[in-house]
Design a protein around this motif. Structure first.
Motif: not given
Length: 376
Positions: A39-42, A250-254, A287-288, A321-322
């Motif tokens: 949903x975030x992409x929309x 490093x993968x998996x950061x939020x 994405x958020x 968005x960066x």
């Protein structure tokens, strides 16, 4: 070629056995994290600029000093042999044909050496760290010897997220026989024959080779699910550096805090990711989180994002968005499961075409020019 990625998803659903498709498609628990990802992409709108000469555009980006044709990676996914024999070789060839890197998972069903033999393109290794760190050290050494260029250290899988769909299907490796499984196989004869031709259930061959484990899928799966190193900390990035010469992502950061920790610990890049919604169901969509994290890093690290990319326009949104590029997970697998190697290549071609159309409609001549000023 089918019109869109979702059409390959629908075809994959028809062609795969139920448990294989559910493993590919399912998220954690109630699937809320995965739904938020999609949903975030929309929610992101872009601002087109008019009267710009877009007869020639440049969709490429530079990643770690190497020019890539598109701002995307074919990302690491496990047990791909469930969808097509020699799956990783097919995905790597498709990625390299379109000019982007392929990231091989620790949980791959093709050997590091075989994937390198299949292509001369840009290969990266995704790494899970088991309690016995000699396994990770062996995998890094093998990948270095095979000319892999970057390492993607995944840090959000201390334990596996609870995946209700796998429990309902009785899915584990190897898959136990049952009346339900037999009915599932009979309903998908072509998929069943492909699996039989490759010798039955796919094996976690890299994990087996680096651990000295026998060709026993039950033992391999147990090693992946129960022997992860839950004591891994930021200090251990120095250990990774001792065994890997190239860039470390490093993968998996939020969170901003973890992104800054990764920067302080010496990582070259991060992937903002909730593991495709397969781990913590209460996690936010990547994405958020992207704008805040990218702003905090001030362009001093490579920032990648994943989680539900299904359109070429999504790539443009991520860059605005960066992010420097997106990491693809399920999308190429839909193509692979639907039409084999040709399907994987077609999905990547669709994303390229849609991204180039988006750049032209935006009036953005260079992909690298996309920034927050293009966001409505």
């Amino acid at each position: 070629m089918l019109p869109a990625v979702k059409d390959y998803r629908d075809l994959a659903r028809r062609r795969l056995s139920r448990f294989a498709f559910d493993y590919l498609e399912g998220g954690a628990e109630d699937g809320r994290a995965m739904a938020r990802n999609l949903a975030s992409w929309g929610q992101v709108m872009l601002k087109p600029r008019a009267m710009v000469d877009v007869s020639d555009i440049d969709a490429g980006v530079e990643l770690f000093g190497r020019q890539q044709a598109l701002p995307m990676l074919v990302g690491p996914t496990g047990l791909n042999g469930l969808y097509w024999p020699r799956a990783e070789e097919a995905l790597a060839r498709a990625a390299h044909a379109i000019g982007v890197p392929f990231v091989l998972s620790t949980a791959s069903t093709s050997l590091i050496e075989d994937v390198r033999a299949a292509t001369s393109g840009d290969l990266w290794l995704q790494l899970y760290v088991q309690q016995d760190r000699r396994i990770a050290e062996s995998m890094m050494a093998r990948a270095q010897a095979a000319g892999f260029g970057a390492l993607m250290l995944t840090v959000d899988t201390m334990v596996h997220g609870k995946r209700d769909h796998d429990i309902r299907n009785g899915f584990r490796m190897p898959v136990p026989w049952s009346a339900r499984l037999l009915a599932d196989l009979l309903a998908h004869p072509r998929w069943c024959l492909r699996m039989l031709r490759q010798g039955g259930s796919p094996q976690l061959v890299n994990l087996a080779r680096s651990s000295g484990m026998a060709a026993n899928l039950a033992q391999q799966a147990a090693a992946m699910s129960r022997q992860m190193d839950m004591a891994l900390t930021w200090d251990d990035l120095a250990w990774v550096r001792r065994h890997w010469r190239g860039p470390v992502i490093v993968k998996g950061l939020l969170t901003v805090e973890d992104a800054l920790q990764a920067q302080h610990a010496g990582a070259d890049g991060i992937v903002i990711s909730n593991h495709g919604g397969r781990q913590l169901d209460a996690a936010p969509s990547p994405l958020e989180q992207l704008p805040r994290i990218a702003d905090a890093l001030h362009g001093k690290m490579h920032v990648f994002v994943d989680g539900g990319v299904r359109r070429g326009g999504d790539i443009a949104k991520a860059l605005a968005l960066g992010a420097c590029a997106v990491v693809l997970g399920r999308a190429p697998l839909y193509g692979l499961a639907a039409r084999g190697p040709r399907g994987a290549a077609e999905v990547l071609a669709i994303l390229r075409t849609e991204f180039e159309i988006t750049l032209r409609l935006l009036g953005a001549v260079h992909a690298r020019s996309l920034d927050a000023s293009w966001v409505a």
